[in-house]
Design a protein around this motif. Structure first.
Motif, mmCIF file in Angstrom:
data_model
loop_
_atom_site.group_PDB
_atom_site.id
_atom_site.type_symbol
_atom_site.label_atom_id
_atom_site.label_comp_id
_atom_site.label_asym_id
_atom_site.label_seq_id
_atom_site.Cartn_x
_atom_site.Cartn_y
_atom_site.Cartn_z
ATOM 1 N N ARG A 51 0.807 -1.224 0.000
ATOM 2 C CA ARG A 51 0.000 0.000 0.000
ATOM 3 C C ARG A 51 0.838 1.271 0.000
ATOM 4 N N GLU A 52 2.100 1.199 0.338
ATOM 5 C CA GLU A 52 2.891 2.404 0.593
ATOM 6 C C GLU A 52 3.269 3.176 -0.659
ATOM 7 N N LYS A 53 3.390 2.510 -1.803
ATOM 8 C CA LYS A 53 3.774 3.172 -3.043
ATOM 9 C C LYS A 53 2.776 2.785 -4.124
ATOM 10 N N PRO A 54 2.586 3.649 -5.115
ATOM 11 C CA PRO A 54 1.677 3.284 -6.202
ATOM 12 C C PRO A 54 2.037 1.941 -6.822
ATOM 13 N N HIS A 55 3.320 1.727 -7.057
ATOM 14 C CA HIS A 55 3.756 0.379 -7.421
ATOM 15 C C HIS A 55 5.230 0.213 -7.092
ATOM 16 N N ARG A 56 5.521 -0.853 -6.382
ATOM 17 C CA ARG A 56 6.896 -1.291 -6.187
ATOM 18 C C ARG A 56 6.917 -2.747 -6.613
ATOM 19 N N SER A 57 8.066 -3.236 -7.083
ATOM 20 C CA SER A 57 8.124 -4.618 -7.542
ATOM 21 C C SER A 57 7.811 -5.568 -6.389
ATOM 22 N N TYR A 58 7.281 -6.736 -6.732
ATOM 23 C CA TYR A 58 6.962 -7.689 -5.678
ATOM 24 C C TYR A 58 8.235 -8.211 -5.021
ATOM 25 N N LYS A 59 9.330 -8.289 -5.767
ATOM 26 C CA LYS A 59 10.598 -8.671 -5.139
ATOM 27 C C LYS A 59 10.965 -7.672 -4.054
ATOM 28 N N GLU A 60 10.734 -6.381 -4.304
ATOM 29 C CA GLU A 60 10.997 -5.361 -3.294
ATOM 30 C C GLU A 60 10.056 -5.521 -2.108
ATOM 31 N N VAL A 61 8.791 -5.847 -2.391
ATOM 32 C CA VAL A 61 7.833 -6.096 -1.305
ATOM 33 C C VAL A 61 8.304 -7.262 -0.448
ATOM 34 N N LEU A 62 8.733 -8.356 -1.069
ATOM 35 C CA LEU A 62 9.192 -9.530 -0.329
ATOM 36 C C LEU A 62 10.337 -9.187 0.611
ATOM 37 N N VAL A 63 11.334 -8.485 0.073
ATOM 38 C CA VAL A 63 12.513 -8.140 0.872
ATOM 39 C C VAL A 63 12.144 -7.173 1.995
ATOM 40 N N ASN A 64 11.383 -6.138 1.656
ATOM 41 C CA ASN A 64 11.007 -5.122 2.628
ATOM 42 C C ASN A 64 10.161 -5.709 3.754
ATOM 43 N N ALA A 65 9.148 -6.505 3.392
ATOM 44 C CA ALA A 65 8.253 -7.059 4.404
ATOM 45 C C ALA A 65 8.955 -8.067 5.295
ATOM 46 N N LEU A 66 9.851 -8.866 4.722
ATOM 47 C CA LEU A 66 10.573 -9.839 5.539
ATOM 48 C C LEU A 66 11.536 -9.137 6.499
ATOM 49 N N ALA A 67 12.186 -8.072 6.050
ATOM 50 C CA ALA A 67 13.073 -7.319 6.947
ATOM 51 C C ALA A 67 12.284 -6.733 8.111
ATOM 52 N N ARG A 68 11.116 -6.186 7.851
ATOM 53 C CA ARG A 68 10.283 -5.621 8.913
ATOM 54 C C ARG A 68 9.795 -6.714 9.865
ATOM 55 N N ALA A 69 9.404 -7.850 9.290
ATOM 56 C CA ALA A 69 8.938 -8.954 10.126
ATOM 57 C C ALA A 69 10.055 -9.458 11.029
ATOM 58 N N GLY A 70 11.268 -9.538 10.485
ATOM 59 C CA GLY A 70 12.396 -9.969 11.290
ATOM 60 C C GLY A 70 12.644 -9.027 12.458
ATOM 61 N N ARG A 71 12.603 -7.723 12.202
ATOM 62 C CA ARG A 71 12.801 -6.757 13.278
ATOM 63 C C ARG A 71 11.712 -6.882 14.327
ATOM 64 N N GLU A 72 10.459 -7.050 13.873
ATOM 65 C CA GLU A 72 9.361 -7.180 14.820
ATOM 66 C C GLU A 72 9.540 -8.396 15.725
ATOM 67 N N CYS A 73 10.130 -9.446 15.173
ATOM 68 C CA CYS A 73 10.329 -10.684 15.948
ATOM 69 C C CYS A 73 11.679 -10.733 16.657
ATOM 70 N N GLY A 74 12.439 -9.633 16.601
ATOM 71 C CA GLY A 74 13.704 -9.571 17.318
ATOM 72 C C GLY A 74 14.851 -10.302 16.658
ATOM 73 N N LEU A 75 14.758 -10.527 15.344
ATOM 74 C CA LEU A 75 15.818 -11.222 14.626
ATOM 75 C C LEU A 75 16.673 -10.224 13.852
ATOM 76 N N SER A 76 17.957 -10.457 13.828
ATOM 77 C CA SER A 76 18.876 -9.641 13.046
ATOM 78 C C SER A 76 19.152 -10.374 11.737
ATOM 79 N N LEU A 77 18.558 -9.889 10.658
ATOM 80 C CA LEU A 77 18.644 -10.577 9.380
ATOM 81 C C LEU A 77 19.664 -9.908 8.470
ATOM 82 N N SER A 78 20.460 -10.720 7.809
ATOM 83 C CA SER A 78 21.424 -10.218 6.841
ATOM 84 C C SER A 78 20.719 -9.928 5.517
ATOM 85 N N MET A 79 21.427 -9.301 4.591
ATOM 86 C CA MET A 79 20.857 -9.052 3.275
ATOM 87 C C MET A 79 20.561 -10.362 2.547
ATOM 88 N N ASP A 80 21.419 -11.369 2.742
ATOM 89 C CA ASP A 80 21.146 -12.674 2.147
ATOM 90 C C ASP A 80 19.867 -13.268 2.726
#
Length: 246
Positions: A51-80
Motif C-alpha cells: 500500500r505504501e507506493k503506487p507500485h513497487r516490484s513484488y521482489k521489493e515487497v518480499l525483501v522489505n516485508a521480511l526485513a520488517r517482520a524480522g525486526r518485529e520478531c527480534g531477529l537480526s537478518l542479513s541481506m542474504d
C-alpha cells in the motif's frame, strides 16, 4: 477475445501454490523456532508494503516485508536472509489437489486465468511448474498495482470483454481477493484453505478443498443451490490489522 467465453480466474499464491510451506522452507534456516512468528508478521507487513507506493516490484515487497517482520520478531537478518524469498521462488510447491481440478475445468470448457500480486519473472518461474499453461495471466507488475485494489479485476474484464454471467473468481485470501470480488459484484468461490475466520455469510460459496471447485461451479452456473458453508466457532482474522509500520 470472445465476450461469450466462460472464464474462471484464480489467485495463485495460497490458492494454487502453497506459499506458506514454500516461505517456511525458505526462512527456517535463519528463523528457526521463530519461523511461524516471522511468517505471521510477514503477512501483515506485506500488505503494508504493497500500500505504501503506487507500485513497487513484488521482489521489493518480499525483501522489505521480511526485513520488517524480522525486526518485529527480534531477529537480526542479513541481506542474504531478506532475499531468501525471491531466491526460493522456483521451489514453491503446488497444492496436490490443484492439477486434477485444473484438468477437469479445462475438460468442461472453461478458460483459466490468474490474477496475481507478483512480478512477471517470478510468475514465469511458477507458471513453468504447472502441467499446462493458463490462458491469461495478469501480474501486479503488468497492472502496476496490488490487490485488494480493483485493478486486476477491472483490467481482466476490459481485456477479455467477459460477460459477468460467464465469470467466477476462485481464491483463498479474503483480504486480497474475496472482499474486492464481492465489492465489484463478481461471482466468487472462497477456497478457504487457511480457515482464517472472516464472516463468510455473504460469499457466493465457501469451500476448503480444490477438489470441490468443479462441482460447485457447475452447480453455480446451472442455477443450483450452493449454500455457503457454516462458519461456527471461527474467529476473525487479525493478521492484516496488527502490522506495525516500521
Amino acid at each position: 477475445m470472445s465476450a461469450r467465453m466462460r472464464w474462471i480466474t484464480f489467485d495463485c499464491f495460497g490458492t494454487l501454490v502453497d506459499w506458506q510451506a514454500g516461505f517456511a522452507n525458505a526462512i527456517r534456516p535463519f528463523a528457526g523456532a521463530r519461523t511461524e512468528d516471522v511468517l505471521a508478521a510477514y503477512y501483515a507487513h506485506e500488505a503494508v508494503a504493497e500500500r505504501e507506493k503506487p507500485h513497487r516490484s513484488y521482489k521489493e515487497v518480499l525483501v522489505n516485508a521480511l526485513a520488517r517482520a524480522g525486526r518485529e520478531c527480534g531477529l537480526s537478518l542479513s541481506m542474504d536472509d531478506v532475499r531468501a524469498l525471491p531466491q526460493a521462488w522456483s521451489s514453491m510447491p503446488i497444492f496436490e489437489d490443484v492439477e486434477p481440478m485444473l484438468a477437469e475445468l479445462r475438460q468442461r470448457g472453461w478458460r483459466l486465468a490468474v490474477l496475481t500480486n507478483c512480478d512477471e519473472d517470478l510468475f514465469a518461474m511458477t507458471h513453468m511448474r504447472f502441467r499446462a499453461p493458463f490462458d491469461l495471466v495478469l501480474t501486479a507488475e503488468r497492472i502496476r498495482g496490488y490487490k485488494p485494489a480493483p485493478w486486476h479485476f477491472l483490467a481482466f474484464e476490459r481485456l477479455t470483454r467477459v460477460d459477468r454471467r460467464d465469470w467466477v473468481h476462485v481464491a483463498n485470501s479474503w483480504y486480497h481477493d474475496i472482499a474486492p470480488a464481492r465489492a465489484l459484484g463478481v461471482k466468487h468461490v472462497w477456497l478457504d484453505r487457511e480457515r482464517t475466520g472472516e464472516d463468510g455469510g455473504s460469499v457466493t460459496v465457501r469451500i476448503q478443498s480444490a477438489v470441490e471447485v468443479s462441482s460447485v461451479i457447475k452447480r453455480l452456473f446451472a442455477g443450483g443451490d450452493v449454500p455457503a458453508s457454516r462458519m461456527d466457532g471461527v474467529r476473525p482474522d487479525r493478521r492484516i490489522m496488527t502490522a506495525a509500520v516500521c
